[in-house]
Design an enzyme around this catalytic site. Sequence first.
Site, PDB file in Angstrom:
ATOM      1  N   HIS A 114       0.812  -1.254   0.185  1.00 13.86           N
ATOM      2  CA  HIS A 114       0.176  -0.079  -0.094  1.00 13.86           C
ATOM      3  C   HIS A 114       0.863   1.280   0.179  1.00 13.86           C
ATOM      4  CE1 HIS A 114       0.686  -1.304   4.173  1.00 13.86           C
ATOM      5  NE2 HIS A 114       0.595   0.240   4.608  1.00 13.86           N
ATOM      6  N   HIS A 123       0.667   5.174   1.205  1.00 17.32           N
ATOM      7  CA  HIS A 123       0.040   6.168   1.940  1.00 17.32           C
ATOM      8  C   HIS A 123      -0.027   7.709   1.016  1.00 17.32           C
ATOM      9  CE1 HIS A 123       0.258   4.140   5.981  1.00 17.32           C
ATOM     10  NE2 HIS A 123       1.177   3.515   5.448  1.00 17.32           N
TER      11      HIS A 123
HETATM   12  P1  5GP Z   1       1.618   0.369   7.392  1.00 16.68           P
HETATM   13  O1  5GP Z   1       2.592   0.715   8.601  1.00 16.68           O
HETATM   14  O2  5GP Z   1       1.631  -0.859   7.278  1.00 16.68           O
HETATM   15  O3  5GP Z   1       2.245   1.191   6.232  1.00 16.68           O
HETATM   16  O4  5GP Z   1       0.465   1.261   7.682  1.00 16.68           O
HETATM   17  C1  5GP Z   1      -0.739   0.395   7.525  1.00 16.68           C
HETATM   18  C2  5GP Z   1      -2.054   1.481   7.751  1.00 16.68           C
HETATM   19  O5  5GP Z   1      -3.070   1.002   7.668  1.00 16.68           O
HETATM   20  C3  5GP Z   1      -1.804   2.332   9.020  1.00 16.68           C
HETATM   21  O6  5GP Z   1      -1.725   3.842   8.595  1.00 16.68           O
HETATM   22  C4  5GP Z   1      -3.121   2.161   9.553  1.00 16.68           C
HETATM   23  O7  5GP Z   1      -3.890   3.332  10.235  1.00 16.68           O
HETATM   24  C5  5GP Z   1      -4.023   1.629   8.244  1.00 16.68           C
HETATM   25  N1  5GP Z   1      -4.979   0.470   8.868  1.00 16.68           N
HETATM   26  C6  5GP Z   1      -4.690  -0.568   9.624  1.00 16.68           C
HETATM   27  N2  5GP Z   1      -5.867  -1.270   9.848  1.00 16.68           N
HETATM   28  C7  5GP Z   1      -6.960  -0.699   8.904  1.00 16.68           C
HETATM   29  C8  5GP Z   1      -8.137  -1.010   8.479  1.00 16.68           C
HETATM   30  O8  5GP Z   1      -8.825  -2.007   9.130  1.00 16.68           O
HETATM   31  N3  5GP Z   1      -8.852  -0.193   7.750  1.00 16.68           N
HETATM   32  C9  5GP Z   1      -8.143   0.943   7.083  1.00 16.68           C
HETATM   33  N4  5GP Z   1      -9.016   1.508   6.439  1.00 16.68           N
HETATM   34  N5  5GP Z   1      -7.082   1.245   7.482  1.00 16.68           N
HETATM   35  C10 5GP Z   1      -6.262   0.635   8.425  1.00 16.68           C
END
Ligand code: 5GP
Length: 139
Positions: free
Chosen positions: A103, A105
């Site tokens: 993903h 951001h």
């Molecule tokens: P990472 O640290 O893997 O780059 O970020 C994962 C992101 O996913 C975080 O910003 C967190 O807030 C978001 N996130 C985690 N669980 C969920 C979810 O169930 N739904 C949504 N829409 N975002 C999520």
Amino acid sequence: MTTYDPNNIFAKILAGDIPSVKLYEDDDTLAFMDVMPQAPGHLLVIPKQGSRNLLDADPAVLSKLIPVVQKLANAVKDAFDADGVYVAQFNEAAAGQTVFHLHFHVIPRHDGLPLKPHTGGMENIDVLKANAEKIKAAL
Ligand code: 5GP
């Protein structure tokens, strides 16, 4: 574990097994609001094809994903009248990754306004929906 886990939370969002506030979808890509936004308008762009992160992604998938990241970065900049846009992507826990489905951001930035912490507080669903509508209107 360094292989793709098809039971990760974003795979469940793709399958429709858990809800999300979606704002863009095409054959290969989905974008939805981050539930713990670091700033209003914080969205996530994911490919429908599973990979843990950038390191194991198929380049053909990336070639379809990145134009959507660009499109949404411009839309969120317009929608929130932002001064800039922060695009971030983490690979493995050591780099800050917490969900193991690739993903990006996309976060609007305003001069002098700091970001909230990564994976901080949950936002109200109605606020997320209103922000998604603003971004959709700018697409
Ligand atoms: P990472 O640290 O893997 O780059 O970020 C994962 C992101 O996913 C975080 O910003 C967190 O807030 C978001 N996130 C985690 N669980 C969920 C979810 O169930 N739904 C949504 N829409 N975002 C999520």
